[in-house]
Motif scaffolding. Structure first.
Motif, PDB file in Angstrom:
ATOM      1  N   ASP A 109      12.179  31.157  -1.258  1.00  8.20           N
ATOM      2  CA  ASP A 109      13.498  30.976  -1.862  1.00  8.20           C
ATOM      3  C   ASP A 109      14.214  32.316  -2.032  1.00  8.20           C
ATOM      4  O   ASP A 109      15.431  32.407  -1.855  1.00  8.20           O
ATOM      5  N   ASP A 138      17.893  33.240  -0.781  1.00  8.73           N
ATOM      6  CA  ASP A 138      18.909  33.687  -1.747  1.00  8.73           C
ATOM      7  C   ASP A 138      19.265  35.167  -1.586  1.00  8.73           C
ATOM      8  O   ASP A 138      20.131  35.662  -2.300  1.00  8.73           O
ATOM      9  N   ARG A 175      13.224  39.237  -9.256  1.00  6.76           N
ATOM     10  CA  ARG A 175      12.785  37.986  -9.875  1.00  6.76           C
ATOM     11  C   ARG A 175      11.846  38.369 -11.003  1.00  6.76           C
ATOM     12  O   ARG A 175      11.004  39.239 -10.849  1.00  6.76           O
ATOM     13  N   LYS A 199      26.339  27.031  -3.575  1.00  8.08           N
ATOM     14  CA  LYS A 199      25.534  25.895  -4.086  1.00  8.08           C
ATOM     15  C   LYS A 199      26.265  25.282  -5.266  1.00  8.08           C
ATOM     16  O   LYS A 199      26.459  25.943  -6.289  1.00  8.08           O
TER      17      LYS A 199
END
Ligand code: FPP
Ligand code: MG
Length: 325
Positions: free
Chosen positions: A92, A96, A101, A243
Protein backbone atom coordinates in the motif's frame (compact mmCIF):
# COMPACT_ATOMS: atom_id res chain seq x y z
CA UNK A 1 -5.50 0.48 19.39
CA UNK A 2 -4.87 -1.97 22.22
CA UNK A 3 -2.37 0.45 23.75
CA UNK A 4 -5.48 2.01 25.29
CA UNK A 5 -6.67 -1.31 26.68
CA UNK A 6 -5.95 -2.04 30.29
CA UNK A 7 -2.90 -4.27 29.86
CA UNK A 8 -2.42 -4.57 33.61
CA UNK A 9 -5.46 -6.70 34.32
CA UNK A 10 -5.34 -10.49 33.98
CA UNK A 11 -6.46 -10.60 30.39
CA UNK A 12 -4.27 -7.65 29.36
CA UNK A 13 -1.20 -9.34 30.83
CA UNK A 14 -2.18 -12.56 29.05
CA UNK A 15 -2.61 -10.72 25.73
CA UNK A 16 0.74 -8.90 26.02
CA UNK A 17 2.59 -12.15 26.65
CA UNK A 18 0.87 -13.90 23.73
CA UNK A 19 1.58 -10.97 21.39
CA UNK A 20 5.27 -11.25 22.28
CA UNK A 21 5.07 -14.91 21.26
CA UNK A 22 3.37 -13.92 18.00
CA UNK A 23 6.20 -11.46 17.25
CA UNK A 24 8.84 -14.11 17.81
CA UNK A 25 7.01 -16.64 15.60
CA UNK A 26 6.89 -13.99 12.88
CA UNK A 27 10.56 -13.08 13.08
CA UNK A 28 11.56 -16.74 13.32
CA UNK A 29 9.55 -17.57 10.22
CA UNK A 30 10.93 -14.65 8.21
CA UNK A 31 14.50 -15.63 9.03
CA UNK A 32 16.28 -16.55 5.80
CA UNK A 33 19.61 -18.18 4.94
CA UNK A 34 20.44 -15.12 2.81
CA UNK A 35 21.66 -12.10 4.81
CA UNK A 36 20.35 -9.81 2.04
CA UNK A 37 16.81 -10.97 2.79
CA UNK A 38 17.26 -10.56 6.54
CA UNK A 39 18.61 -7.08 6.00
CA UNK A 40 15.45 -5.92 4.15
CA UNK A 41 13.22 -7.73 6.68
CA UNK A 42 14.96 -5.98 9.57
CA UNK A 43 13.54 -2.69 8.28
CA UNK A 44 10.06 -4.02 9.02
CA UNK A 45 10.56 -3.23 12.70
CA UNK A 46 9.26 0.25 11.94
CA UNK A 47 5.99 -1.23 10.65
CA UNK A 48 5.23 -2.91 13.96
CA UNK A 49 2.01 -1.39 15.18
CA UNK A 50 -0.80 -2.15 17.52
CA UNK A 51 -1.13 -5.80 16.45
CA UNK A 52 -4.89 -5.35 16.15
CA UNK A 53 -5.48 -8.43 14.00
CA UNK A 54 -3.52 -10.90 16.17
CA UNK A 55 -5.17 -9.38 19.26
CA UNK A 56 -8.60 -9.98 17.78
CA UNK A 57 -7.67 -13.53 16.79
CA UNK A 58 -6.31 -14.34 20.25
CA UNK A 59 -9.28 -12.79 22.06
CA UNK A 60 -11.75 -14.54 19.72
CA UNK A 61 -10.00 -17.82 20.49
CA UNK A 62 -10.11 -17.14 24.21
CA UNK A 63 -13.77 -16.07 24.06
CA UNK A 64 -14.71 -19.44 22.57
CA UNK A 65 -12.19 -21.97 23.90
CA UNK A 66 -12.58 -24.06 27.00
CA UNK A 67 -8.90 -24.35 27.81
CA UNK A 68 -6.66 -21.73 29.42
CA UNK A 69 -3.36 -22.60 27.73
CA UNK A 70 -2.99 -21.23 24.21
CA UNK A 71 -2.12 -23.98 21.71
CA UNK A 72 0.84 -23.22 19.42
CA UNK A 73 -1.46 -23.25 16.38
CA UNK A 74 -3.37 -20.27 17.68
CA UNK A 75 -0.20 -18.20 18.07
CA UNK A 76 0.86 -19.33 14.60
CA UNK A 77 -2.48 -18.26 13.10
CA UNK A 78 -2.13 -14.88 14.84
CA UNK A 79 1.33 -14.50 13.26
CA UNK A 80 -0.16 -15.41 9.85
CA UNK A 81 -2.77 -12.61 9.91
CA UNK A 82 -0.17 -10.05 11.00
CA UNK A 83 2.18 -11.15 8.18
CA UNK A 84 -0.63 -10.67 5.66
CA UNK A 85 -1.35 -7.26 7.15
CA UNK A 86 2.33 -6.27 6.89
CA UNK A 87 2.39 -7.40 3.24
CA UNK A 88 -0.61 -5.18 2.47
CA UNK A 89 1.00 -2.18 4.22
CA UNK A 90 4.29 -2.57 2.35
CA UNK A 91 2.43 -2.75 -0.97
CA UNK A 92 0.00 0.00 0.00
CA UNK A 93 2.86 2.40 0.75
CA UNK A 94 4.18 1.87 -2.77
CA UNK A 95 0.75 2.63 -4.24
CA UNK A 96 0.35 5.70 -2.01
CA UNK A 97 3.97 6.81 -2.64
CA UNK A 98 4.12 7.20 1.15
CA UNK A 99 7.48 8.04 2.69
CA UNK A 100 6.47 7.60 6.29
CA UNK A 101 4.34 5.15 8.28
CA UNK A 102 4.02 4.96 12.02
CA UNK A 103 6.46 7.83 12.25
CA UNK A 104 9.26 5.94 10.48
CA UNK A 105 10.48 5.72 6.90
CA UNK A 106 8.62 3.27 4.68
CA UNK A 107 10.33 0.34 2.93
CA UNK A 108 9.75 1.94 -0.48
CA UNK A 109 11.42 5.14 0.63
CA UNK A 110 14.33 3.29 2.24
CA UNK A 111 14.94 0.55 -0.33
CA UNK A 112 13.00 1.62 -3.44
CA UNK A 113 9.85 0.26 -5.04
CA UNK A 114 11.45 -2.87 -6.49
CA UNK A 115 12.64 -4.19 -3.13
CA UNK A 116 9.34 -3.18 -1.50
CA UNK A 117 7.29 -5.12 -4.08
CA UNK A 118 9.32 -8.25 -3.54
CA UNK A 119 9.37 -7.86 0.24
CA UNK A 120 5.54 -7.63 0.19
CA UNK A 121 5.52 -10.82 -1.89
CA UNK A 122 7.92 -12.49 0.55
CA UNK A 123 5.66 -11.60 3.47
CA UNK A 124 2.62 -12.88 1.64
CA UNK A 125 4.20 -16.18 0.69
CA UNK A 126 5.65 -16.55 4.21
CA UNK A 127 2.15 -16.12 5.61
CA UNK A 128 0.77 -18.89 3.36
CA UNK A 129 3.69 -21.14 4.14
CA UNK A 130 3.26 -20.60 7.87
CA UNK A 131 -0.49 -21.17 7.65
CA UNK A 132 0.04 -24.47 5.85
CA UNK A 133 2.09 -25.71 8.83
CA UNK A 134 -1.10 -25.57 10.97
CA UNK A 135 -2.52 -28.31 8.70
CA UNK A 136 -6.05 -26.98 9.03
CA UNK A 137 -7.63 -27.00 5.57
CA UNK A 138 -10.38 -24.56 6.48
CA UNK A 139 -7.83 -21.94 7.60
CA UNK A 140 -5.91 -22.28 4.35
CA UNK A 141 -9.07 -21.82 2.31
CA UNK A 142 -10.10 -18.83 4.39
CA UNK A 143 -6.68 -17.22 3.96
CA UNK A 144 -6.79 -17.68 0.17
CA UNK A 145 -10.27 -16.17 0.06
CA UNK A 146 -9.39 -13.19 2.19
CA UNK A 147 -6.21 -12.29 0.29
CA UNK A 148 -8.16 -12.48 -2.99
CA UNK A 149 -10.77 -10.19 -1.50
CA UNK A 150 -8.11 -7.71 -0.29
CA UNK A 151 -6.54 -7.48 -3.72
CA UNK A 152 -9.93 -7.16 -5.43
CA UNK A 153 -10.86 -4.34 -3.02
CA UNK A 154 -7.71 -2.44 -3.95
CA UNK A 155 -8.28 -2.98 -7.68
CA UNK A 156 -11.87 -1.76 -7.46
CA UNK A 157 -10.73 1.27 -5.43
CA UNK A 158 -8.08 2.04 -8.06
CA UNK A 159 -10.65 1.94 -10.85
CA UNK A 160 -12.73 4.58 -9.03
CA UNK A 161 -10.04 7.24 -8.67
CA UNK A 162 -11.48 10.74 -9.04
CA UNK A 163 -14.93 9.19 -9.47
CA UNK A 164 -17.39 11.65 -7.99
CA UNK A 165 -20.21 9.29 -8.97
CA UNK A 166 -18.97 6.53 -6.66
CA UNK A 167 -21.97 5.21 -4.71
CA UNK A 168 -22.14 4.66 -0.98
CA UNK A 169 -22.73 0.95 -1.61
CA UNK A 170 -19.54 0.74 -3.68
CA UNK A 171 -17.57 2.59 -0.99
CA UNK A 172 -18.78 0.18 1.69
CA UNK A 173 -17.94 -2.77 -0.56
CA UNK A 174 -14.41 -1.40 -1.09
CA UNK A 175 -13.69 -0.85 2.62
CA UNK A 176 -15.20 -4.21 3.45
CA UNK A 177 -12.91 -5.90 0.93
CA UNK A 178 -9.66 -4.00 1.43
CA UNK A 179 -9.78 -3.72 5.22
CA UNK A 180 -12.69 -5.36 7.05
CA UNK A 181 -12.31 -8.76 5.37
CA UNK A 182 -8.95 -9.46 7.08
CA UNK A 183 -10.20 -8.21 10.44
CA UNK A 184 -13.31 -10.41 10.11
CA UNK A 185 -11.14 -13.38 9.09
CA UNK A 186 -8.94 -12.84 12.17
CA UNK A 187 -11.97 -13.16 14.45
CA UNK A 188 -13.24 -16.11 12.42
CA UNK A 189 -9.92 -17.97 12.60
CA UNK A 190 -9.63 -17.44 16.35
CA UNK A 191 -13.13 -18.69 17.02
CA UNK A 192 -12.74 -21.65 14.64
CA UNK A 193 -9.57 -22.69 16.47
CA UNK A 194 -11.37 -22.13 19.77
CA UNK A 195 -13.97 -24.70 18.70
CA UNK A 196 -16.84 -22.21 18.53
CA UNK A 197 -19.99 -23.55 16.84
CA UNK A 198 -21.17 -22.13 13.51
CA UNK A 199 -23.38 -19.52 15.17
CA UNK A 200 -20.64 -18.17 17.43
CA UNK A 201 -18.08 -18.15 14.62
CA UNK A 202 -20.44 -16.11 12.52
CA UNK A 203 -21.17 -13.67 15.39
CA UNK A 204 -17.44 -13.04 15.80
CA UNK A 205 -16.84 -12.83 12.05
CA UNK A 206 -19.62 -10.21 11.80
CA UNK A 207 -18.15 -8.37 14.78
CA UNK A 208 -14.80 -8.21 12.96
CA UNK A 209 -16.49 -7.07 9.74
CA UNK A 210 -18.24 -4.15 11.46
CA UNK A 211 -15.17 -3.20 13.48
CA UNK A 212 -13.09 -3.34 10.30
CA UNK A 213 -15.42 -0.98 8.44
CA UNK A 214 -15.49 1.42 11.41
CA UNK A 215 -11.69 1.25 11.53
CA UNK A 216 -11.33 2.20 7.85
CA UNK A 217 -13.88 5.04 8.06
CA UNK A 218 -11.92 6.40 11.04
CA UNK A 219 -8.64 6.03 9.13
CA UNK A 220 -10.19 7.88 6.18
CA UNK A 221 -11.43 10.67 8.46
CA UNK A 222 -7.97 11.06 9.98
CA UNK A 223 -6.47 11.32 6.50
CA UNK A 224 -8.87 14.17 5.86
CA UNK A 225 -8.62 15.98 9.18
CA UNK A 226 -5.33 15.20 10.92
CA UNK A 227 -1.77 16.41 10.50
CA UNK A 228 1.07 14.06 9.45
CA UNK A 229 2.71 14.50 12.80
CA UNK A 230 -0.36 13.21 14.66
CA UNK A 231 -0.94 10.06 12.61
CA UNK A 232 2.67 9.13 11.82
CA UNK A 233 1.95 8.88 8.08
CA UNK A 234 1.21 11.32 5.28
CA UNK A 235 -2.12 13.11 5.72
CA UNK A 236 -4.31 14.16 2.80
CA UNK A 237 -3.00 11.34 0.62
CA UNK A 238 -6.53 10.11 -0.19
CA UNK A 239 -7.31 13.47 -1.76
CA UNK A 240 -4.01 13.53 -3.65
CA UNK A 241 -4.69 10.03 -4.99
CA UNK A 242 -8.30 10.87 -5.89
CA UNK A 243 -9.70 8.39 -3.33
CA UNK A 244 -13.20 9.42 -2.33
CA UNK A 245 -14.17 8.48 1.20
CA UNK A 246 -17.39 8.35 3.23
CA UNK A 247 -17.97 12.02 4.13
CA UNK A 248 -17.33 13.13 0.55
CA UNK A 249 -19.46 10.41 -1.04
CA UNK A 250 -22.33 10.98 1.40
CA UNK A 251 -22.18 14.73 0.83
CA UNK A 252 -22.29 14.30 -2.96
CA UNK A 253 -25.17 11.83 -2.71
CA UNK A 254 -27.20 14.58 -1.03
CA UNK A 255 -25.77 17.54 -2.99
CA UNK A 256 -24.74 16.42 -6.50
CA UNK A 257 -24.27 20.09 -7.43
CA UNK A 258 -21.10 20.07 -5.30
CA UNK A 259 -19.34 17.64 -7.67
CA UNK A 260 -17.43 20.38 -9.57
CA UNK A 261 -16.21 21.88 -6.27
CA UNK A 262 -15.01 18.47 -5.10
CA UNK A 263 -13.26 17.80 -8.41
CA UNK A 264 -11.57 21.20 -8.09
CA UNK A 265 -10.38 20.38 -4.57
CA UNK A 266 -9.03 17.04 -5.84
CA UNK A 267 -7.14 18.52 -8.76
CA UNK A 268 -5.75 21.38 -6.61
CA UNK A 269 -4.94 18.99 -3.72
CA UNK A 270 -6.84 21.52 -1.62
CA UNK A 271 -7.66 19.70 1.62
CA UNK A 272 -8.77 22.90 3.37
CA UNK A 273 -11.41 23.61 0.72
CA UNK A 274 -12.71 20.05 0.88
CA UNK A 275 -12.77 20.10 4.67
CA UNK A 276 -14.77 23.33 4.66
CA UNK A 277 -17.35 21.88 2.28
CA UNK A 278 -17.68 18.78 4.46
CA UNK A 279 -17.97 20.71 7.72
CA UNK A 280 -20.53 23.13 6.21
CA UNK A 281 -22.62 20.14 5.12
CA UNK A 282 -22.43 18.21 8.38
CA UNK A 283 -20.73 15.32 6.56
CA UNK A 284 -17.96 14.82 9.12
CA UNK A 285 -20.44 14.33 11.94
CA UNK A 286 -22.48 11.93 9.78
CA UNK A 287 -19.35 9.82 9.22
CA UNK A 288 -18.61 9.85 12.96
CA UNK A 289 -22.18 8.72 13.52
CA UNK A 290 -21.65 5.84 11.07
CA UNK A 291 -18.62 4.71 13.10
CA UNK A 292 -20.70 4.78 16.27
CA UNK A 293 -23.50 2.79 14.58
CA UNK A 294 -21.08 0.12 13.35
CA UNK A 295 -19.31 -0.20 16.72
CA UNK A 296 -22.54 -0.28 18.72
CA UNK A 297 -23.95 -2.95 16.39
CA UNK A 298 -20.77 -5.02 16.67
CA UNK A 299 -20.79 -4.83 20.46
CA UNK A 300 -24.50 -5.66 20.72
CA UNK A 301 -24.00 -8.67 18.42
CA UNK A 302 -21.28 -10.10 20.64
CA UNK A 303 -22.98 -9.28 23.95
CA UNK A 304 -26.15 -10.99 22.69
CA UNK A 305 -24.34 -14.31 22.32
CA UNK A 306 -21.18 -14.43 24.43
CA UNK A 307 -20.43 -13.22 27.89
CA UNK A 308 -16.95 -13.64 29.34
CA UNK A 309 -13.91 -11.49 30.08
CA UNK A 310 -12.45 -12.04 26.59
CA UNK A 311 -15.63 -11.05 24.76
CA UNK A 312 -15.78 -7.93 26.96
CA UNK A 313 -12.20 -7.12 26.01
CA UNK A 314 -13.18 -7.43 22.34
CA UNK A 315 -16.00 -4.96 22.99
CA UNK A 316 -13.60 -2.56 24.77
CA UNK A 317 -11.29 -2.69 21.77
CA UNK A 318 -14.17 -1.88 19.43
CA UNK A 319 -15.39 0.98 21.64
CA UNK A 320 -12.04 2.76 21.26
CA UNK A 321 -12.84 3.44 17.62
CA UNK A 322 -15.44 5.93 18.79
CA UNK A 323 -12.82 8.03 20.57
CA UNK A 324 -10.27 10.62 19.64
CA UNK A 325 -11.21 12.28 16.35
C1 FPP B 1 -4.76 0.63 3.63
O1 FPP B 1 -5.71 1.52 3.21
C2 FPP B 1 -4.73 -0.53 2.68
C3 FPP B 1 -5.27 -1.72 2.90
C4 FPP B 1 -6.02 -1.98 4.12
C5 FPP B 1 -5.18 -2.85 1.92
C6 FPP B 1 -4.00 -2.81 1.02
C7 FPP B 1 -4.00 -3.98 0.08
C8 FPP B 1 -3.21 -4.08 -0.97
C9 FPP B 1 -2.23 -3.01 -1.32
C10 FPP B 1 -3.29 -5.27 -1.85
C11 FPP B 1 -2.09 -6.15 -1.66
C12 FPP B 1 -2.55 -7.34 -0.96
C13 FPP B 1 -1.75 -8.31 -0.44
C14 FPP B 1 -2.40 -9.51 0.09
C15 FPP B 1 -0.28 -8.20 -0.40
P1 FPP B 1 -5.38 3.07 3.17
O2 FPP B 1 -4.45 3.35 2.05
O3 FPP B 1 -6.68 3.77 3.13
O4 FPP B 1 -4.71 3.25 4.59
P2 FPP B 1 -3.39 4.00 5.04
O5 FPP B 1 -3.89 5.34 5.41
O6 FPP B 1 -2.91 3.25 6.24
O7 FPP B 1 -2.42 4.02 3.93
MG1 MG C 1 -2.67 3.84 2.12
Amino acid sequence: MNTMLDMTNEIGIWLSAELDEVSSVMSGHLQNKHPEVNSVCSKLAAYKGKMLRPSLLLLSWRATADCAVVPKNVVTAAAVVELIHLATLVHDDILDEADIRRGAQTINSLCGNEAAVILGDYLLSSAFHLCSTIKHVELNILLGEVTNTLCAGELVQLSHRNDVDLSLDSYFQIINDKTASLIAASCEMGSLLGGGDGGIVSVLRNFGGSVGKAFQIRDDLLDLLAQKIDIGKPAGRDLEKGKLTLPVIAMLAKNPDLKPAVLRAISNHDRDALRKLLLDNGSISSALHEIKKLVDGAVAGVRGEISNDSSEQLCNLAAQLKQGI
